[in-house]
Write an enzyme that holds these catalytic residues in place. Structure first.
Site, PDB file in Angstrom:
ATOM      1  N   GLU A   1     -24.860   8.180   3.777  1.00 54.65           N
ATOM      2  CA  GLU A   1     -24.827   9.268   2.773  1.00 54.65           C
ATOM      3  C   GLU A   1     -25.574   9.141   1.470  1.00 54.65           C
ATOM      4  O   GLU A   1     -26.329   9.901   1.001  1.00 54.65           O
ATOM      5  CB  GLU A   1     -23.325   9.209   2.156  1.00 54.65           C
ATOM      6  CG  GLU A   1     -23.190  10.031   0.912  1.00 54.65           C
ATOM      7  CD  GLU A   1     -21.832  10.315   0.445  1.00 54.65           C
ATOM      8  OE1 GLU A   1     -20.558   9.293   1.023  1.00 54.65           O
ATOM      9  OE2 GLU A   1     -21.157  11.459  -0.317  1.00 54.65           O
TER      10      GLU A   1
ATOM     11  N   ASP B   1     -20.719   6.215   6.070  1.00 59.75           N
ATOM     12  CA  ASP B   1     -20.329   6.599   4.537  1.00 59.75           C
ATOM     13  C   ASP B   1     -20.056   4.976   4.098  1.00 59.75           C
ATOM     14  O   ASP B   1     -18.966   4.457   4.465  1.00 59.75           O
ATOM     15  CB  ASP B   1     -19.262   7.430   4.528  1.00 59.75           C
ATOM     16  CG  ASP B   1     -18.993   7.855   3.198  1.00 59.75           C
ATOM     17  OD1 ASP B   1     -19.402   7.298   2.130  1.00 59.75           O
ATOM     18  OD2 ASP B   1     -18.228   8.959   2.974  1.00 59.75           O
TER      19      ASP B   1
ATOM     20  N   ILE C   1     -18.815   3.994   1.137  1.00 58.15           N
ATOM     21  CA  ILE C   1     -17.447   4.168   0.752  1.00 58.15           C
ATOM     22  C   ILE C   1     -17.156   5.764   0.884  1.00 58.15           C
ATOM     23  O   ILE C   1     -17.644   6.627   0.245  1.00 58.15           O
ATOM     24  CB  ILE C   1     -17.173   3.954  -0.696  1.00 58.15           C
ATOM     25  CG1 ILE C   1     -17.870   2.766  -1.041  1.00 58.15           C
ATOM     26  CG2 ILE C   1     -16.026   4.026  -1.579  1.00 58.15           C
ATOM     27  CD1 ILE C   1     -17.682   2.079  -2.665  1.00 58.15           C
ATOM     28  N   ASP C   2     -16.007   6.017   1.589  1.00 58.88           N
ATOM     29  CA  ASP C   2     -15.372   7.181   1.779  1.00 58.88           C
ATOM     30  C   ASP C   2     -13.999   6.934   1.113  1.00 58.88           C
ATOM     31  O   ASP C   2     -13.165   6.226   1.410  1.00 58.88           O
ATOM     32  CB  ASP C   2     -15.191   7.404   3.272  1.00 58.88           C
ATOM     33  CG  ASP C   2     -14.576   9.119   3.375  1.00 58.88           C
ATOM     34  OD1 ASP C   2     -15.229   9.883   2.837  1.00 58.88           O
ATOM     35  OD2 ASP C   2     -13.517   9.193   3.957  1.00 58.88           O
TER      36      ASP C   2
ATOM     37  N   THR D   1     -14.664   7.717  -2.714  1.00 62.20           N
ATOM     38  CA  THR D   1     -15.245   7.115  -3.862  1.00 62.20           C
ATOM     39  C   THR D   1     -14.389   7.545  -5.105  1.00 62.20           C
ATOM     40  O   THR D   1     -14.362   6.643  -5.966  1.00 62.20           O
ATOM     41  CB  THR D   1     -16.642   7.512  -4.134  1.00 62.20           C
ATOM     42  OG1 THR D   1     -17.530   7.165  -2.985  1.00 62.20           O
ATOM     43  CG2 THR D   1     -17.451   7.176  -5.421  1.00 62.20           C
TER      44      THR D   1
ATOM     45  N   ASP E   1     -18.865  11.394   7.048  1.00 63.58           N
ATOM     46  CA  ASP E   1     -17.382  11.465   6.728  1.00 63.58           C
ATOM     47  C   ASP E   1     -16.507  11.572   7.920  1.00 63.58           C
ATOM     48  O   ASP E   1     -15.345  10.814   7.882  1.00 63.58           O
ATOM     49  CB  ASP E   1     -16.830  12.355   5.873  1.00 63.58           C
ATOM     50  CG  ASP E   1     -17.537  12.596   4.463  1.00 63.58           C
ATOM     51  OD1 ASP E   1     -17.473  11.675   3.551  1.00 63.58           O
ATOM     52  OD2 ASP E   1     -18.238  13.583   3.976  1.00 63.58           O
TER      53      ASP E   1
HETATM   54  C1  IPD Z   1     -15.213  12.667   0.330  1.00 60.60           C
HETATM   55  C2  IPD Z   1     -14.059  12.467   1.014  1.00 60.60           C
HETATM   56  C3  IPD Z   1     -12.927  13.575   0.621  1.00 60.60           C
HETATM   57  C4  IPD Z   1     -13.534  14.706   1.039  1.00 60.60           C
HETATM   58  C5  IPD Z   1     -15.075  14.988   0.504  1.00 60.60           C
HETATM   59  C6  IPD Z   1     -15.921  13.825   0.906  1.00 60.60           C
HETATM   60  P1  IPD Z   1     -16.570  10.487  -0.417  1.00 60.60           P
HETATM   61  O1  IPD Z   1     -16.114  11.471   0.503  1.00 60.60           O
HETATM   62  O2  IPD Z   1     -13.963  12.093   2.232  1.00 60.60           O
HETATM   63  O3  IPD Z   1     -11.755  13.136   1.114  1.00 60.60           O
HETATM   64  O4  IPD Z   1     -12.730  15.867   0.672  1.00 60.60           O
HETATM   65  O5  IPD Z   1     -15.285  16.153   1.160  1.00 60.60           O
HETATM   66  O6  IPD Z   1     -17.033  14.237   0.469  1.00 60.60           O
HETATM   67  O7  IPD Z   1     -17.621  11.352  -1.665  1.00 60.60           O
HETATM   68  O8  IPD Z   1     -15.644   9.726  -0.873  1.00 60.60           O
HETATM   69  O9  IPD Z   1     -17.608   9.841   0.116  1.00 60.60           O
HETATM   70 CA    CA Z   2     -19.063   8.016   0.166  1.00 58.69          CA
END
Ligand code: IPD
Ligand code: CA
Length: 289
Positions: free
Chosen positions: A71, A89, A91-92, A94, A229
């Protein structure tokens, strides 16, 4: 794929995810020195970048012939190819990380011929490690097969617990499709709704997919997120008996980089529930088209 040692790659990915988890736990979750990307709710921190560097460096050292997509280093126009590719990713979740809400994971997938093939999702705060290799089942902490315990039968949409996410796009067509569909899902049958048991927005696509794979959630529906993700969670979902289709009605076989996803856990009424849900989608997402 015949000459790839998937078990060895899986084991190495787990060791990297654990190291990444230690780095996440040790970090101060602040956006200072980092900030936001597309808009003020699309957050990124120094830790996101540092973890991705740690992961990509280790993977490239061990598997120099494989591709890497992450990402934090993705550039518009980058395309996923059929080559064996790690999709990460760092950190999913964030936003959760910044707010110290412990629904956070590293999502580390491996795709071959564009097919999600290995998935590792690790939440360092709860130490829940979800993992799967295509064709070999999905596990929690490498010991408990998913789904956990005998899940209740998957009957009709109105008995489902549904995860949805607002994401970071807060205007335009896709925001409207989401908001209107959320209302329809919640509304009574008499008013043309799905009257689902509940809607949940936890903030991590990867952990939502693991929630569906585990059986605690029945459905996860979202548009706007990315291959990093979902790649890892996709393998965990499908290896638990779940199915991934398009968030827009009609497409039963989305690509991993389709950016529109609809996951349903395993069960007899899976196909009927997908069709019933699609019947409630108000409009069509434009993302990914
Ligand atoms: C997000 C998370 C969130 C989702 C967003 C993603 P991130 O990833 O997965 O649940 O709704 O579309 O972008 O920004 O925390 O890596
Ligand atoms: Ca992320």
């Amino acid at each position: 794929m015949a000459d790839l040692n998937l078990q060895e790659i899986h084991d190495f990915m787990i060791s990297i995810a654990k190291q990444a988890g230690e780095r996440i736990i040790a970090a101060k979750p602040t956006t200072e020195g980092a900030g936001s990307k597309k808009n003020s709710v699309d957050l990124v921190t120094e830790t996101d970048r540092a973890v991705e560097t740690l992961v990509s460096t280790s993977l490239r050292e061990r598997y120099p012939d494989f591709s890497f997509m992450g990402e934090e280093t993705y550039k518009p126009g980058d395309k996923l190819t059929a080559a064996p590719t790690f999709i990460c990713d760092p950190i999913d979740g964030t936003t959760n990380f910044v707010h110290r809400y412990p629904y956070v994971s590293i999502s580390l997938g491996f795709a071959v011929d564009l097919e999600p093939t290995i998935g590792i999702v690790y939440n360092p705060f709860t130490q829940a490690l979800y993992s799967a290799i295509k064709g070999q089942g999905a596990y929690l902490n490498q010991t408990h097969k998913l789904p956990l315990s005998p899940p209740t039968p998957l009957d009709t949409l109105n008995s489902c617990l549904v995860a949805v996410e607002w994401g970071s796009d807060r205007s335009g067509n896709d925001f409207k499709v989401k908001s209107e569909t959320f209302k329809r899902l919640a509304a009574t049958k008499e008013n043309g709704g799905g009257m689902v048991h509940g809607l949940r927005s936890f903030g991590s696509a990867a952990l939502n997919l693991c929630g569906v794979a585990s059986g605690g959630l029945d459905i996860y529906w979202e548009a706007g997120c990315w291959a990093w993700d979902v790649c890892a969670g996709w393998v965990i979902l499908t290896e638990s008996g779940g199915k991934m289709v398009d968030a827009n009605p009609g497409n039963w076989a989305p690509r991993v980089d389709e950016r529109r996803y609809f996951a349903v856990r395993g069960g007899e009424a899976q196909k009927e529930i997908i069709e019933e849900f699609w019947g409630l989608v108000d409009g069509a997402f434009e993302v990914g088209i």
